[in-house]
Design a protein around this motif. Sequence first.
Motif, PDB file in Angstrom:
ATOM      1  N   ARG A  72      27.017 -43.677-174.584  1.00 27.74           N
ATOM      2  CA  ARG A  72      25.904 -44.618-174.737  1.00 27.74           C
ATOM      3  C   ARG A  72      24.555 -43.915-174.767  1.00 27.74           C
ATOM      4  O   ARG A  72      23.567 -44.492-175.204  1.00 27.74           O
ATOM      5  CB  ARG A  72      25.919 -45.642-173.603  1.00 27.74           C
ATOM      6  CG  ARG A  72      27.195 -46.471-173.549  1.00 27.74           C
ATOM      7  CD  ARG A  72      27.083 -47.560-172.498  1.00 27.74           C
ATOM      8  NE  ARG A  72      28.333 -48.301-172.396  1.00 27.74           N
ATOM      9  CZ  ARG A  72      29.269 -48.057-171.509  1.00 27.74           C
ATOM     10  NH1 ARG A  72      29.106 -47.076-170.647  1.00 27.74           N
ATOM     11  NH2 ARG A  72      30.371 -48.785-171.477  1.00 27.74           N
ATOM     12  N   GLN A  73      24.499 -42.690-174.269  1.00 27.29           N
ATOM     13  CA  GLN A  73      23.273 -41.905-174.256  1.00 27.29           C
ATOM     14  C   GLN A  73      23.591 -40.477-174.688  1.00 27.29           C
ATOM     15  O   GLN A  73      24.706 -39.992-174.465  1.00 27.29           O
ATOM     16  CB  GLN A  73      22.616 -41.907-172.861  1.00 27.29           C
ATOM     17  CG  GLN A  73      22.251 -43.280-172.324  1.00 27.29           C
ATOM     18  CD  GLN A  73      21.267 -44.017-173.223  1.00 27.29           C
ATOM     19  OE1 GLN A  73      20.436 -43.401-173.876  1.00 27.29           O
ATOM     20  NE2 GLN A  73      21.363 -45.336-173.249  1.00 27.29           N
ATOM     21  N   PRO A 127      23.860 -54.910-169.480  1.00 27.75           N
ATOM     22  CA  PRO A 127      24.145 -53.474-169.602  1.00 27.75           C
ATOM     23  C   PRO A 127      25.388 -53.105-168.804  1.00 27.75           C
ATOM     24  O   PRO A 127      25.583 -53.579-167.684  1.00 27.75           O
ATOM     25  CB  PRO A 127      22.891 -52.811-169.007  1.00 27.75           C
ATOM     26  CG  PRO A 127      21.839 -53.855-169.043  1.00 27.75           C
ATOM     27  CD  PRO A 127      22.551 -55.158-168.876  1.00 27.75           C
ATOM     28  N   ARG A 129      26.117 -50.518-167.142  1.00 23.13           N
ATOM     29  CA  ARG A 129      25.824 -49.853-165.875  1.00 23.13           C
ATOM     30  C   ARG A 129      25.344 -50.847-164.815  1.00 23.13           C
ATOM     31  O   ARG A 129      25.329 -50.527-163.635  1.00 23.13           O
ATOM     32  CB  ARG A 129      24.775 -48.767-166.074  1.00 23.13           C
ATOM     33  CG  ARG A 129      25.227 -47.653-167.000  1.00 23.13           C
ATOM     34  CD  ARG A 129      24.204 -46.555-167.093  1.00 23.13           C
ATOM     35  NE  ARG A 129      24.133 -45.780-165.878  1.00 23.13           N
ATOM     36  CZ  ARG A 129      23.243 -44.818-165.661  1.00 23.13           C
ATOM     37  NH1 ARG A 129      22.330 -44.549-166.573  1.00 23.13           N
ATOM     38  NH2 ARG A 129      23.237 -44.137-164.528  1.00 23.13           N
ATOM     39  N   SER A 139      14.302 -54.193-172.125  1.00 21.87           N
ATOM     40  CA  SER A 139      14.331 -53.275-170.986  1.00 21.87           C
ATOM     41  C   SER A 139      15.596 -52.421-171.003  1.00 21.87           C
ATOM     42  O   SER A 139      15.867 -51.700-170.058  1.00 21.87           O
ATOM     43  CB  SER A 139      14.252 -54.053-169.667  1.00 21.87           C
ATOM     44  OG  SER A 139      15.421 -54.830-169.462  1.00 21.87           O
ATOM     45  N   THR A 140      16.364 -52.512-172.075  1.00 21.30           N
ATOM     46  CA  THR A 140      17.600 -51.750-172.215  1.00 21.30           C
ATOM     47  C   THR A 140      17.602 -51.038-173.569  1.00 21.30           C
ATOM     48  O   THR A 140      16.690 -51.199-174.376  1.00 21.30           O
ATOM     49  CB  THR A 140      18.830 -52.671-172.141  1.00 21.30           C
ATOM     50  OG1 THR A 140      18.919 -53.441-173.353  1.00 21.30           O
ATOM     51  CG2 THR A 140      18.740 -53.608-170.953  1.00 21.30           C
ATOM     52  N   ARG A 141      18.663 -50.275-173.781  1.00 23.12           N
ATOM     53  CA  ARG A 141      18.869 -49.627-175.079  1.00 23.12           C
ATOM     54  C   ARG A 141      20.083 -50.219-175.788  1.00 23.12           C
ATOM     55  O   ARG A 141      20.802 -49.531-176.496  1.00 23.12           O
ATOM     56  CB  ARG A 141      19.028 -48.124-174.891  1.00 23.12           C
ATOM     57  CG  ARG A 141      17.788 -47.474-174.294  1.00 23.12           C
ATOM     58  CD  ARG A 141      17.869 -45.974-174.318  1.00 23.12           C
ATOM     59  NE  ARG A 141      16.639 -45.366-173.821  1.00 23.12           N
ATOM     60  CZ  ARG A 141      16.407 -44.059-173.814  1.00 23.12           C
ATOM     61  NH1 ARG A 141      17.329 -43.229-174.271  1.00 23.12           N
ATOM     62  NH2 ARG A 141      15.279 -43.586-173.359  1.00 23.12           N
ATOM     63  N   SER A 142      20.279 -51.489-175.592  1.00 19.46           N
ATOM     64  CA  SER A 142      21.395 -52.188-176.215  1.00 19.46           C
ATOM     65  C   SER A 142      21.299 -52.087-177.735  1.00 19.46           C
ATOM     66  O   SER A 142      20.220 -52.209-178.311  1.00 19.46           O
ATOM     67  CB  SER A 142      21.394 -53.661-175.793  1.00 19.46           C
ATOM     68  OG  SER A 142      22.293 -54.407-176.580  1.00 19.46           O
ATOM     69  N   ILE A 333      18.602 -47.521-163.215  1.00 24.25           N
ATOM     70  CA  ILE A 333      18.899 -46.341-164.014  1.00 24.25           C
ATOM     71  C   ILE A 333      19.147 -45.142-163.101  1.00 24.25           C
ATOM     72  O   ILE A 333      20.074 -44.354-163.300  1.00 24.25           O
ATOM     73  CB  ILE A 333      17.745 -46.034-164.990  1.00 24.25           C
ATOM     74  CG1 ILE A 333      17.545 -47.201-165.966  1.00 24.25           C
ATOM     75  CG2 ILE A 333      18.003 -44.738-165.742  1.00 24.25           C
ATOM     76  CD1 ILE A 333      18.706 -47.401-166.911  1.00 24.25           C
TER      77      ILE A 333
END
Length: 440
Positions: A72-73, A127, A129, A139-142, A333
Amino acid sequence: MLDSAVRAHRKHMVSLQSAVSKIGLCEADKDRTAPPPPPVTAPQAALEIGKIQTVPIGYISSCFSVKNGTPRQPTICGPSRAELRIQQGVFNNPGHALVGLEQYSHVWIIFIFHKNGHLSYKAKVKPPRLNGQRVGVYSTRSPHRPNALGLTLAKLDKIEGDTIHLSDIDMIAGTPVLDIKPYIPEYDSPNTRAGTKLEPCDSNSDQQNIMIMEESVILNPQKNSGADGQSNVKGKKDDDDDDDDDDDDVGNLLSRVKCQADIPGADSSKVSAQFSLSKDLCTVLEEAKLFVTQDDTYQSEEVSNSPKSKPPDSVQDFPCYGEEAYSTIASWIREPPVGSLEVRFTPHAERELAEFLPAHLAGSTDDDRPKFQFLCSLEEAAVAIRGVLSADPRSVYRRMCCQDRLFFFTVDTADITCWFGQGFAEVLRVRPVEHQIASL
């Protein structure tokens, strides 16, 4: 009698036509005063209203062939590699567009989430996590967002002609890339700028940039280092044997504060706010503050008595940013509800992994064993598999409702079968992907 009736009829028709023509003129005037619709077909007009037709500059060739199990990252799986070749249709000489990029170690990759499966999105998402808790999508990287754009910071390994070799990636094969930008810490990392304070420029005075003296510079002189090379100033409380060293620290601190006070434009009343000292140096701070205040008072009196002086212009106070104040992220995070997992291999999986040939040997032998395309060693393959599984690649639904089912994903040319237990993931099988078996 008949003639008079005909004349009256003609007169009525003439007046009727005149009225109709006047109405037509009024409608025409209204049309002329109305603003014309924007020419949506013109590229420049579309650009001005934020509508553009994107053109991929190339497509990713990645060690991840499917979405399932892709990190995911980008930093989750260090050995993950990819290649990006600039298309001929974008530039006549694609390699020219990459000249100078080899001077950077990392690049930003702007791409499209082309495997979302659908274009639906919601204002709040879950998310993985956060283990099912909802937060705002921004506020996410969805990947599920109004504009399915992705951003990755990838490591630039090398450039060969029109092809970029990348690592530390989180993009699957076939990902359309829209743009490449060099990563510049001085611009892109707030923490890089944490040690600088810029005073506003005044055309009537010589303002200078003042560097905030960090605590480590002031409180960690070499003489205060212990046997292990680490500073022991913070840990001291009532150690009488180090009184001489403390006196030296006092002199160093006062001299540094005096230098700050001598810089034109320095706001010495905030000097104390730039330091975070231990309790045994609070007295030193107070003395330094008094010293600077007296120095500023003397200077202000001297300037006010000068006949050529004028009242200084109001100066806006700029906060002194430290690392914590400059860069802040969500607490989930740093400490997510879903922690990292322990990863282990069964003996059978280890034997199957050992059958693979690394990428650098794949083209130099006619061995029929399965070959990696991107991974350069078996150790890298094991690290990549551990990186993917330790971050728990399962979705929230699969984690909650499918705990007893096997999980499958691919890394390079290996198809991984594993299962998850309480706090761990175990690799059961490492087999070649089906399309490679068919090609052998």
